[in-house]
Design a protein around this motif. Structure first.
Motif, PDB file in Angstrom:
ATOM      1  N   GLN A 321      -7.923   6.275 -12.155  1.00  0.00           N
ATOM      2  CA  GLN A 321      -7.901   5.618 -10.802  1.00  0.00           C
ATOM      3  C   GLN A 321      -7.601   4.254 -10.832  1.00  0.00           C
ATOM      4  O   GLN A 321      -6.799   3.692 -10.182  1.00  0.00           O
ATOM      5  CB  GLN A 321      -9.289   5.740 -10.384  1.00  0.00           C
ATOM      6  CG  GLN A 321      -9.452   7.243  -9.736  1.00  0.00           C
ATOM      7  CD  GLN A 321     -10.889   7.321  -9.474  1.00  0.00           C
ATOM      8  OE1 GLN A 321     -11.976   6.879  -9.968  1.00  0.00           O
ATOM      9  NE2 GLN A 321     -11.253   7.738  -8.042  1.00  0.00           N
ATOM     10  N   GLN A 324      -3.842   3.697 -11.143  1.00  0.00           N
ATOM     11  CA  GLN A 324      -3.208   3.947  -9.779  1.00  0.00           C
ATOM     12  C   GLN A 324      -3.582   2.985  -9.079  1.00  0.00           C
ATOM     13  O   GLN A 324      -2.536   2.425  -8.198  1.00  0.00           O
ATOM     14  CB  GLN A 324      -3.901   5.379  -9.148  1.00  0.00           C
ATOM     15  CG  GLN A 324      -3.537   6.542  -9.971  1.00  0.00           C
ATOM     16  CD  GLN A 324      -4.163   7.724  -9.477  1.00  0.00           C
ATOM     17  OE1 GLN A 324      -5.042   7.664  -8.630  1.00  0.00           O
ATOM     18  NE2 GLN A 324      -4.097   8.831 -10.148  1.00  0.00           N
ATOM     19  N   PHE A 325      -4.646   2.286  -8.829  1.00  0.00           N
ATOM     20  CA  PHE A 325      -4.879   0.860  -8.105  1.00  0.00           C
ATOM     21  C   PHE A 325      -3.902   0.080  -8.512  1.00  0.00           C
ATOM     22  O   PHE A 325      -3.310  -0.647  -7.563  1.00  0.00           O
ATOM     23  CB  PHE A 325      -6.259   0.623  -8.408  1.00  0.00           C
ATOM     24  CG  PHE A 325      -6.596  -0.894  -8.019  1.00  0.00           C
ATOM     25  CD1 PHE A 325      -6.857  -1.200  -6.540  1.00  0.00           C
ATOM     26  CD2 PHE A 325      -6.626  -1.896  -9.059  1.00  0.00           C
ATOM     27  CE1 PHE A 325      -7.138  -2.374  -6.072  1.00  0.00           C
ATOM     28  CE2 PHE A 325      -6.885  -3.174  -8.742  1.00  0.00           C
ATOM     29  CZ  PHE A 325      -7.140  -3.221  -7.215  1.00  0.00           C
ATOM     30  N   GLN A 327      -0.916   0.210 -10.014  1.00  0.00           N
ATOM     31  CA  GLN A 327       0.258   0.352  -9.702  1.00  0.00           C
ATOM     32  C   GLN A 327       0.508   0.296  -8.091  1.00  0.00           C
ATOM     33  O   GLN A 327       1.474  -0.384  -7.776  1.00  0.00           O
ATOM     34  CB  GLN A 327       0.706   1.987 -10.126  1.00  0.00           C
ATOM     35  CG  GLN A 327       0.716   1.981 -11.534  1.00  0.00           C
ATOM     36  CD  GLN A 327       0.812   3.630 -11.823  1.00  0.00           C
ATOM     37  OE1 GLN A 327       0.585   4.439 -11.149  1.00  0.00           O
ATOM     38  NE2 GLN A 327       1.411   3.804 -13.035  1.00  0.00           N
ATOM     39  N   SER A 328      -0.337   0.616  -7.467  1.00  0.00           N
ATOM     40  CA  SER A 328      -0.335   0.523  -5.966  1.00  0.00           C
ATOM     41  C   SER A 328      -0.222  -1.002  -5.339  1.00  0.00           C
ATOM     42  O   SER A 328       0.762  -1.622  -4.649  1.00  0.00           O
ATOM     43  CB  SER A 328      -1.312   1.089  -5.172  1.00  0.00           C
ATOM     44  OG  SER A 328      -1.263   0.720  -3.909  1.00  0.00           O
ATOM     45  N   TRP A 329      -1.165  -1.731  -6.160  1.00  0.00           N
ATOM     46  CA  TRP A 329      -1.249  -3.138  -5.753  1.00  0.00           C
ATOM     47  C   TRP A 329      -0.014  -4.076  -6.402  1.00  0.00           C
ATOM     48  O   TRP A 329       0.427  -4.969  -5.693  1.00  0.00           O
ATOM     49  CB  TRP A 329      -2.690  -3.866  -6.519  1.00  0.00           C
ATOM     50  CG  TRP A 329      -2.717  -5.256  -6.455  1.00  0.00           C
ATOM     51  CD1 TRP A 329      -3.223  -5.714  -5.171  1.00  0.00           C
ATOM     52  CD2 TRP A 329      -2.812  -6.291  -7.542  1.00  0.00           C
ATOM     53  NE1 TRP A 329      -3.296  -7.146  -5.665  1.00  0.00           N
ATOM     54  CE2 TRP A 329      -3.065  -7.359  -6.770  1.00  0.00           C
ATOM     55  CE3 TRP A 329      -2.268  -6.363  -8.957  1.00  0.00           C
ATOM     56  CZ2 TRP A 329      -3.073  -8.581  -7.531  1.00  0.00           C
ATOM     57  CZ3 TRP A 329      -2.331  -7.523  -9.512  1.00  0.00           C
ATOM     58  CH2 TRP A 329      -2.975  -8.868  -8.804  1.00  0.00           C
ATOM     59  N   ARG A 331       2.979  -2.769  -6.485  1.00  0.00           N
ATOM     60  CA  ARG A 331       4.005  -2.504  -5.630  1.00  0.00           C
ATOM     61  C   ARG A 331       4.011  -3.320  -3.966  1.00  0.00           C
ATOM     62  O   ARG A 331       4.891  -3.981  -3.682  1.00  0.00           O
ATOM     63  CB  ARG A 331       4.104  -1.001  -5.189  1.00  0.00           C
ATOM     64  CG  ARG A 331       4.695   0.043  -6.108  1.00  0.00           C
ATOM     65  CD  ARG A 331       4.748   1.283  -5.582  1.00  0.00           C
ATOM     66  NE  ARG A 331       3.650   1.849  -5.111  1.00  0.00           N
ATOM     67  CZ  ARG A 331       2.913   2.797  -5.950  1.00  0.00           C
ATOM     68  NH1 ARG A 331       3.024   3.019  -7.192  1.00  0.00           N
ATOM     69  NH2 ARG A 331       1.942   3.352  -5.483  1.00  0.00           N
ATOM     70  N   GLN A 332       2.660  -3.546  -3.898  1.00  0.00           N
ATOM     71  CA  GLN A 332       2.200  -4.410  -2.579  1.00  0.00           C
ATOM     72  C   GLN A 332       2.778  -5.706  -2.684  1.00  0.00           C
ATOM     73  O   GLN A 332       3.347  -6.309  -1.703  1.00  0.00           O
ATOM     74  CB  GLN A 332       0.887  -4.112  -2.108  1.00  0.00           C
ATOM     75  CG  GLN A 332       0.713  -2.729  -1.504  1.00  0.00           C
ATOM     76  CD  GLN A 332      -0.846  -2.506  -1.170  1.00  0.00           C
ATOM     77  OE1 GLN A 332      -1.180  -3.315  -0.400  1.00  0.00           O
ATOM     78  NE2 GLN A 332      -1.351  -1.550  -1.671  1.00  0.00           N
TER      79      GLN A 332
END
Length: 339
Positions: A321, A324-325, A327-329, A331-332
């Motif tokens: 988790q 994933q956090f 990676q998402s952050w 990209r943003q």
């Protein structure tokens, strides 16, 4: 000497027992008897629960030892029970504390014991209660001249240990590297740190026994091989023959996600953990650390596999988790300045 080890089955205490035996001491261990180890028949096992204070103290009043090494007291109340059980009845009490008891950031680097203040923030309960234990023991020494010595380990690993890794995930580190799954590192991974192998630390515990010069004193006993935190995972990778994939998340975010698991990162390990061993060498002149991080990690992996240690699925899912956090952050915020 006739020595009792309270504990005797954990990462550090089993190394202490082995060293005591090597030096021909008469060794007894006290614990709940739930974990069997392959000690020689010369080790006497006393079964009991130290948390049952009245029964523990009654049991110990029927025994006699030259020295007691307490590895299982974690606060002032538990230390008081040890003092009641052995105070005035044994020649030396050695208490296991922790290098986490130093206020951070430290005033000295490498850290010197007698120039630092004890931790005073209840936000990190382990360090706070260990420091409170030390304050209690200091008071007893000053009042009653109790023959007590405090040893402060830094992060110590070895066969029997379950505290290695940023998330204390142990065998998970091995399997994540083998499977190519990322590992989470706090901060940028460059915090200096001393990773100490248990058999090296045991030299300090055994070395002070029976020495009146150590009464009322506290000593840290650590590796003298300097590293940064990222070296821990890099070394696992070297031993396994596969470079780990590491992602970096700040210690305050990790503590927000899992306060109990990650408070040690925020309050302690965010700051450099390098230690001056001059004080322990003044009373144990031949002290030096021998086991390198590479050799120690190799022994840890061999132990994991020999014992059939399993992946902690809950921690593995939590690390997934976090990745994933991250990676998402990532990209943003990519190219956010140019937008």
């Amino acid at each position: 000497m006739k020595v009792l080890v309270l504990g005797g089955t954990g990462n550090i205490s089993r190394a202490i027992v082995a060293r005591l035996l090597d030096q021909s001491h008469e060794v007894s261990i006290f614990n709940r008897g739930s974990r069997k180890l392959n000690f020689s028949d010369d080790v006497r096992s006393i079964v009991g629960d130290k948390k049952d204070k009245e029964r523990f103290e009654a049991q110990m009043r029927e025994e006699s030892f030259d020295a007691v090494i307490d590895m299982i007291s974690f606060n002032a109340e538990e230390a008081e029970s040890t003092v009641r059980a052995f105070g005035g009845r044994t020649g030396h009490i050695v208490m296991c504390s922790s290098s986490s008891v130093y206020n951070r950031p430290a005033q000295t680097l490498p850290i010197r014991e007698d120039e630092e203040e004890l931790f005073n923030d209840p936000g990190h309960p382990y360090a706070y209660h260990k420091a409170d234990m030390e304050r209690y023991l200091r008071g007893v020494y000053e009042r009653d001249k109790l023959p007590v010595t405090i040893i402060r380990p830094s992060l110590t690993y070895g066969p029997g240990g379950y505290n290695i890794g940023v998330l204390r995930q142990n065998m998970n580190i091995v399997e994540r590297i083998r499977s190519g799954k990322p590992l989470v590192m706090f901060g940028d991974g460059t915090t200096p740190w001393s990773f100490t192998f248990a058999s090296d630390l045991a030299k300090g515990f055994v070395g002070v026994l029976g020495n009146p010069a150590t009464f009322g004193e506290a000593y840290h006993v650590t590796s003298e091989e300097p590293h940064i935190w990222e070296d821990l995972y890099s070394t696992f990778g070297e031993v396994l023959g596969k470079e780990p994939h590491i992602v970096h998340i700040s210690s305050d975010l990790l503590m927000t996600a899992a306060p109990k698991l990650c408070s040690h990162l925020f309050y302690e390990k965010t700051y450099a953990g390098l230690y001056d061993n001059a004080k322990i060498k003044s009373v144990v002149p031949d002290y030096h650390s021998e086991v390198s991080l590479h050799a120690g990690i190799k022994m840890m992996i061999e132990w994991y596999e020999r014992e059939g240690c399993l992946v902690d699925l809950e921690k593995d899912a939590f690390e997934d988790q976090l990745v994933q956090f991250h990676q998402s952050w990532s990209r943003q915020i990519a190219n956010i300045y140019m937008k």
